[in-house]
Design a protein around this motif. Structure first.
Motif, PDB file in Angstrom:
ATOM      1  N   VAL A 140       0.881  -1.171   0.000  1.00  0.00           N
ATOM      2  CA  VAL A 140       0.000   0.000   0.000  1.00  0.00           C
ATOM      3  C   VAL A 140       0.916   1.217   0.000  1.00  0.00           C
ATOM      4  N   GLY A 141       0.875   1.999  -1.082  1.00  0.00           N
ATOM      5  CA  GLY A 141       1.860   3.048  -1.234  1.00  0.00           C
ATOM      6  C   GLY A 141       3.237   2.413  -1.279  1.00  0.00           C
ATOM      7  N   GLN A 142       4.146   2.880  -0.425  1.00  0.00           N
ATOM      8  CA  GLN A 142       5.468   2.280  -0.320  1.00  0.00           C
ATOM      9  C   GLN A 142       5.593   1.379   0.914  1.00  0.00           C
ATOM     10  N   MET A 143       4.463   1.064   1.539  1.00  0.00           N
ATOM     11  CA  MET A 143       4.474   0.195   2.715  1.00  0.00           C
ATOM     12  C   MET A 143       4.434  -1.265   2.295  1.00  0.00           C
ATOM     13  N   ASP A 144       5.352  -2.042   2.824  1.00  0.00           N
ATOM     14  CA  ASP A 144       5.342  -3.492   2.652  1.00  0.00           C
ATOM     15  C   ASP A 144       4.709  -4.091   3.906  1.00  0.00           C
ATOM     16  N   ILE A 145       3.527  -4.663   3.750  1.00  0.00           N
ATOM     17  CA  ILE A 145       2.747  -5.174   4.876  1.00  0.00           C
ATOM     18  C   ILE A 145       2.776  -6.693   4.823  1.00  0.00           C
ATOM     19  N   SER A 146       3.291  -7.315   5.869  1.00  0.00           N
ATOM     20  CA  SER A 146       3.362  -8.775   5.900  1.00  0.00           C
ATOM     21  C   SER A 146       2.236  -9.356   6.738  1.00  0.00           C
ATOM     22  N   VAL A 147       1.835 -10.562   6.385  1.00  0.00           N
ATOM     23  CA  VAL A 147       0.716 -11.248   7.026  1.00  0.00           C
ATOM     24  C   VAL A 147       1.247 -12.472   7.770  1.00  0.00           C
ATOM     25  N   THR A 148       0.934 -12.556   9.062  1.00  0.00           N
ATOM     26  CA  THR A 148       1.324 -13.714   9.867  1.00  0.00           C
ATOM     27  C   THR A 148       0.077 -14.345  10.466  1.00  0.00           C
ATOM     28  N   HIS A 149      -0.173 -15.578  10.106  1.00  0.00           N
ATOM     29  CA  HIS A 149      -1.341 -16.283  10.626  1.00  0.00           C
ATOM     30  C   HIS A 149      -1.061 -16.778  12.038  1.00  0.00           C
ATOM     31  N   ILE A 150      -1.981 -16.467  12.958  1.00  0.00           N
ATOM     32  CA  ILE A 150      -1.864 -16.885  14.353  1.00  0.00           C
ATOM     33  C   ILE A 150      -2.909 -17.944  14.698  1.00  0.00           C
ATOM     34  N   GLY A 151      -4.156 -17.735  14.239  1.00  0.00           N
ATOM     35  CA  GLY A 151      -5.232 -18.665  14.538  1.00  0.00           C
ATOM     36  C   GLY A 151      -5.624 -18.657  16.005  1.00  0.00           C
ATOM     37  N   GLN A 152      -6.367 -19.667  16.413  1.00  0.00           N
ATOM     38  CA  GLN A 152      -6.760 -19.945  17.800  1.00  0.00           C
ATOM     39  C   GLN A 152      -7.850 -19.005  18.319  1.00  0.00           C
ATOM     40  N   HIS A 153      -7.651 -17.699  18.291  1.00  0.00           N
ATOM     41  CA  HIS A 153      -8.721 -16.778  18.686  1.00  0.00           C
ATOM     42  C   HIS A 153      -9.888 -16.920  17.720  1.00  0.00           C
ATOM     43  N   SER A 154      -9.589 -17.047  16.462  1.00  0.00           N
ATOM     44  CA  SER A 154     -10.518 -17.429  15.403  1.00  0.00           C
ATOM     45  C   SER A 154      -9.695 -18.228  14.403  1.00  0.00           C
ATOM     46  N   PRO A 155     -10.342 -18.944  13.484  1.00  0.00           N
ATOM     47  CA  PRO A 155      -9.554 -19.817  12.602  1.00  0.00           C
ATOM     48  C   PRO A 155      -8.471 -19.077  11.809  1.00  0.00           C
ATOM     49  N   GLY A 156      -8.793 -17.873  11.335  1.00  0.00           N
ATOM     50  CA  GLY A 156      -7.850 -17.160  10.483  1.00  0.00           C
ATOM     51  C   GLY A 156      -7.225 -15.944  11.118  1.00  0.00           C
ATOM     52  N   SER A 157      -7.327 -15.810  12.415  1.00  0.00           N
ATOM     53  CA  SER A 157      -6.773 -14.646  13.106  1.00  0.00           C
ATOM     54  C   SER A 157      -5.324 -14.415  12.681  1.00  0.00           C
ATOM     55  N   SER A 158      -5.022 -13.178  12.262  1.00  0.00           N
ATOM     56  CA  SER A 158      -3.717 -12.868  11.699  1.00  0.00           C
ATOM     57  C   SER A 158      -3.198 -11.530  12.186  1.00  0.00           C
ATOM     58  N   VAL A 159      -1.917 -11.331  11.996  1.00  0.00           N
ATOM     59  CA  VAL A 159      -1.224 -10.101  12.384  1.00  0.00           C
ATOM     60  C   VAL A 159      -0.672  -9.448  11.127  1.00  0.00           C
ATOM     61  N   TYR A 160      -0.806  -8.118  11.039  1.00  0.00           N
ATOM     62  CA  TYR A 160      -0.201  -7.342   9.958  1.00  0.00           C
ATOM     63  C   TYR A 160       0.989  -6.581  10.533  1.00  0.00           C
ATOM     64  N   SER A 161       2.109  -6.634   9.868  1.00  0.00           N
ATOM     65  CA  SER A 161       3.273  -5.897  10.357  1.00  0.00           C
ATOM     66  C   SER A 161       3.875  -5.054   9.247  1.00  0.00           C
TER      67      SER A 161
END
Length: 210
Positions: free
Chosen positions: A119-140
């Motif tokens: 998004v723009g010049q931001m590189d956003i990574s996706v890390t799947h955590i799960g457990q709280h919900s099936p696909g719960s994820s973190v954006y960094s």
């Protein structure tokens, strides 16, 4: 460089965020449950434009303003593929528990663990955590981690909602995927105050002895 703005919802004390690319002013909104009109007015004053709507997970308190924000901006909605069903099922997104069930329609983009977004010049990574919900994820983005309801300053997410896993599974995922981040990283949770890996290891009762 990025600019982070936090927006609280009035009903569920949920933290939504806008992350703005300083160079392009292109913006991603994370977990919108805020007053959309107020947020967009503020972003307009900052010459920022919403290009993406990112959902850490599909529970009702994190998606309440998705539909309105999408209508106002035309921005696509992103969510991990395992949480996609929550957006279209009031029982799965737990809004039925509030007495006001709702859905927000299908996501535009389904994500996988390890995926990167731009998004723009931001590189956003996706890390799947799960457990709280099936696909719960973190954006960094750099040293900023938007952790949803995985972990908080003084606790961890619940695992007893539909599709939830186990407390021990969540603790293991946090330990292996989040607490390995640099100690001075910033964790922006879905509820409560900002924290860091260092602070969690010192003060969070689930990890204080790690």
């Amino acid at each position: 460089m990025i600019l982070v703005r936090r927006y609280d919802s009035m009903d569920a004390s949920e933290n939504g965020y806008a992350i703005i690319c300083n160079s392009t002013r292109k913006t991603a909104v994370i977990d919108p449950s805020m007053d959309v009109e107020r947020m967009l007015a503020q972003l307009s004053d900052m010459k920022a434009k919403v290009e993406a709507i990112l959902l850490t997970h599909g529970h009702f308190d994190h998606i309440a303003s998705v539909q309105k924000l999408k209508e106002k901006t035309g921005a696509p909605v992103y969510i991990h593929r395992l949480d996609a069903p929550l957006l279209e099922d009031a029982a799965l997104n737990a809004s039925t528990l509030t007495g006001h069930p709702f859905t927000v329609g299908a996501a535009d983009v389904l994500l996988e663990d390890g995926q990167h977004l731009t998004v723009g010049q931001m590189d956003i990574s996706v890390t799947h955590i799960g457990q709280h919900s099936p696909g719960s994820s973190v954006y960094s983005v750099g040293n900023a981690y938007f952790v949803g309801d995985a972990v908080f300053a003084n606790g961890i997410g619940r695992t007893d909602l539909p599709g939830g896993g186990s407390m021990y599974g969540l603790m293991e995922a946090i330990q292996g995927k989040l607490l390995t981040a640099p100690a001075d990283s910033f964790f922006f949770p879905g509820h409560g105050m900002m924290t860091s890996p260092r602070a969690i290891l010192q003060y969070n009762p689930f990890f204080g002895s790690c």
